[in-house]
Design a protein around this motif. Structure first.
Motif, PDB file in Angstrom:
ATOM      1  N   ASN A  17       0.813  -1.208   0.000  1.00 56.00           N
ATOM      2  CA  ASN A  17       0.000   0.000   0.000  1.00 56.00           C
ATOM      3  C   ASN A  17       0.851   1.265   0.000  1.00 56.00           C
ATOM      4  O   ASN A  17       0.380   2.317  -0.430  1.00 56.00           O
ATOM      5  CB  ASN A  17      -0.936   0.029   1.201  1.00 56.00           C
ATOM      6  CG  ASN A  17      -2.063  -0.960   1.073  1.00 56.00           C
ATOM      7  OD1 ASN A  17      -2.224  -1.603   0.048  1.00 56.00           O
ATOM      8  ND2 ASN A  17      -2.854  -1.083   2.115  1.00 56.00           N
ATOM      9  N   VAL A  18       2.068   1.185   0.484  1.00 57.57           N
ATOM     10  CA  VAL A  18       2.923   2.371   0.552  1.00 57.57           C
ATOM     11  C   VAL A  18       3.400   2.771  -0.836  1.00 57.57           C
ATOM     12  O   VAL A  18       3.502   3.965  -1.148  1.00 57.57           O
ATOM     13  CB  VAL A  18       4.114   2.115   1.510  1.00 57.57           C
ATOM     14  CG1 VAL A  18       5.114   3.248   1.475  1.00 57.57           C
ATOM     15  CG2 VAL A  18       3.600   1.914   2.923  1.00 57.57           C
ATOM     16  N   ILE A  19       3.648   1.816  -1.695  1.00 56.82           N
ATOM     17  CA  ILE A  19       4.110   2.119  -3.059  1.00 56.82           C
ATOM     18  C   ILE A  19       3.052   2.901  -3.836  1.00 56.82           C
ATOM     19  O   ILE A  19       3.374   3.948  -4.421  1.00 56.82           O
ATOM     20  CB  ILE A  19       4.557   0.833  -3.775  1.00 56.82           C
ATOM     21  CG1 ILE A  19       5.828   0.297  -3.111  1.00 56.82           C
ATOM     22  CG2 ILE A  19       4.781   1.083  -5.253  1.00 56.82           C
ATOM     23  CD1 ILE A  19       6.255  -1.062  -3.574  1.00 56.82           C
ATOM     24  N   PRO A  20       1.776   2.499  -3.854  1.00 61.18           N
ATOM     25  CA  PRO A  20       0.773   3.333  -4.527  1.00 61.18           C
ATOM     26  C   PRO A  20       0.596   4.706  -3.885  1.00 61.18           C
ATOM     27  O   PRO A  20       0.312   5.690  -4.574  1.00 61.18           O
ATOM     28  CB  PRO A  20      -0.517   2.521  -4.426  1.00 61.18           C
ATOM     29  CG  PRO A  20      -0.072   1.130  -4.262  1.00 61.18           C
ATOM     30  CD  PRO A  20       1.210   1.195  -3.503  1.00 61.18           C
ATOM     31  N   ILE A  24       0.779   8.153  -6.027  1.00 60.28           N
ATOM     32  CA  ILE A  24      -0.243   9.198  -5.993  1.00 60.28           C
ATOM     33  C   ILE A  24       0.363  10.523  -5.549  1.00 60.28           C
ATOM     34  O   ILE A  24       0.064  11.582  -6.118  1.00 60.28           O
ATOM     35  CB  ILE A  24      -1.409   8.784  -5.072  1.00 60.28           C
ATOM     36  CG1 ILE A  24      -2.149   7.582  -5.646  1.00 60.28           C
ATOM     37  CG2 ILE A  24      -2.383   9.940  -4.879  1.00 60.28           C
ATOM     38  CD1 ILE A  24      -3.175   6.975  -4.696  1.00 60.28           C
ATOM     39  N   LEU A  25       1.229  10.477  -4.542  1.00 57.72           N
ATOM     40  CA  LEU A  25       1.883  11.703  -4.069  1.00 57.72           C
ATOM     41  C   LEU A  25       2.753  12.316  -5.163  1.00 57.72           C
ATOM     42  O   LEU A  25       2.792  13.550  -5.318  1.00 57.72           O
ATOM     43  CB  LEU A  25       2.714  11.391  -2.824  1.00 57.72           C
ATOM     44  CG  LEU A  25       3.206  12.568  -2.013  1.00 57.72           C
ATOM     45  CD1 LEU A  25       2.029  13.384  -1.493  1.00 57.72           C
ATOM     46  CD2 LEU A  25       4.057  12.081  -0.860  1.00 57.72           C
ATOM     47  N   PHE A  55      -5.604   9.434  -2.009  1.00 56.25           N
ATOM     48  CA  PHE A  55      -4.413   9.346  -1.159  1.00 56.25           C
ATOM     49  C   PHE A  55      -4.822   9.178   0.304  1.00 56.25           C
ATOM     50  O   PHE A  55      -4.299   8.300   1.017  1.00 56.25           O
ATOM     51  CB  PHE A  55      -3.539  10.588  -1.327  1.00 56.25           C
ATOM     52  CG  PHE A  55      -2.302  10.574  -0.482  1.00 56.25           C
ATOM     53  CD1 PHE A  55      -1.174   9.899  -0.900  1.00 56.25           C
ATOM     54  CD2 PHE A  55      -2.271  11.222   0.744  1.00 56.25           C
ATOM     55  CE1 PHE A  55      -0.030   9.867  -0.116  1.00 56.25           C
ATOM     56  CE2 PHE A  55      -1.143  11.193   1.535  1.00 56.25           C
ATOM     57  CZ  PHE A  55      -0.021  10.524   1.107  1.00 56.25           C
ATOM     58  N   LEU A  56      -5.760   9.988   0.763  1.00 56.14           N
ATOM     59  CA  LEU A  56      -6.183   9.920   2.162  1.00 56.14           C
ATOM     60  C   LEU A  56      -6.895   8.601   2.479  1.00 56.14           C
ATOM     61  O   LEU A  56      -6.653   8.004   3.531  1.00 56.14           O
ATOM     62  CB  LEU A  56      -7.080  11.104   2.498  1.00 56.14           C
ATOM     63  CG  LEU A  56      -6.397  12.473   2.492  1.00 56.14           C
ATOM     64  CD1 LEU A  56      -7.424  13.580   2.738  1.00 56.14           C
ATOM     65  CD2 LEU A  56      -5.289  12.526   3.527  1.00 56.14           C
ATOM     66  N   LEU A  57      -7.755   8.160   1.574  1.00 55.46           N
ATOM     67  CA  LEU A  57      -8.450   6.891   1.812  1.00 55.46           C
ATOM     68  C   LEU A  57      -7.488   5.706   1.861  1.00 55.46           C
ATOM     69  O   LEU A  57      -7.617   4.823   2.715  1.00 55.46           O
ATOM     70  CB  LEU A  57      -9.508   6.656   0.732  1.00 55.46           C
ATOM     71  CG  LEU A  57     -10.755   7.525   0.824  1.00 55.46           C
ATOM     72  CD1 LEU A  57     -11.627   7.330  -0.409  1.00 55.46           C
ATOM     73  CD2 LEU A  57     -11.529   7.217   2.083  1.00 55.46           C
ATOM     74  N   LEU A  58      -6.512   5.690   0.962  1.00 52.38           N
ATOM     75  CA  LEU A  58      -5.531   4.608   0.970  1.00 52.38           C
ATOM     76  C   LEU A  58      -4.640   4.682   2.209  1.00 52.38           C
ATOM     77  O   LEU A  58      -4.252   3.651   2.769  1.00 52.38           O
ATOM     78  CB  LEU A  58      -4.686   4.629  -0.301  1.00 52.38           C
ATOM     79  CG  LEU A  58      -3.711   3.468  -0.489  1.00 52.38           C
ATOM     80  CD1 LEU A  58      -4.445   2.134  -0.486  1.00 52.38           C
ATOM     81  CD2 LEU A  58      -2.935   3.641  -1.779  1.00 52.38           C
ATOM     82  N   ALA A  59      -4.318   5.896   2.665  1.00 50.90           N
ATOM     83  CA  ALA A  59      -3.512   6.042   3.876  1.00 50.90           C
ATOM     84  C   ALA A  59      -4.265   5.517   5.098  1.00 50.90           C
ATOM     85  O   ALA A  59      -3.696   4.805   5.936  1.00 50.90           O
ATOM     86  CB  ALA A  59      -3.125   7.506   4.065  1.00 50.90           C
TER      87      ALA A  59
END
Length: 113
Positions: A17-20, A24-25, A55-59
């Protein structure tokens, strides 16, 4: 080393999850610096709102996934600590009580004449 309260193994699990998040960033920064579609407040606002919301939802999803992984690892560790007799092959106290109850109930029966 604990980053954000996660162990090293959990951080390795969360790398998917950190790679996507990084991708996005990167695109948020790239579109902020270079505006290839022109300056339209509605279009740019919609574009950035979509990218930032994803970005926020994935974080948030990544954080809760990490907490779930940590909780599952702790549950496995506690189960291994609470049941040391299962690995040694000896009976637990609960098993012996059940076996004694079965033995006494068998002894109480009278043979048929």
């Amino acid at each position: 080393m604990a980053l954000f309260g996660f162990e090293k193994d959990t951080l390795l699990d969360l790398t998917v999850n950190v790679i996507p998040l990084g991708i996005i960033l990167f695109f948020i920064a790239a579109f902020a610096v270079v505006n290839p579609f022109g300056l339209d407040p509605v279009f740019s606002g919609l574009q950035f709102s979509l990218m930032v919301s994803m970005f926020l939802l994935l974080a948030v999803l990544t954080y809760y996934a990490g907490r779930a992984i940590e909780g599952a690892e702790e549950a496995v560790d506690h189960a291994a600590i609470e049941e040391p007799n299962a690995t040694s092959g000896t009976l637990d106290e609960d098993d012996t009580v059940e076996e004694e109850a079965e033995l006494t109930s068998d002894d109480d029966e009278l043979p048929e004449a």
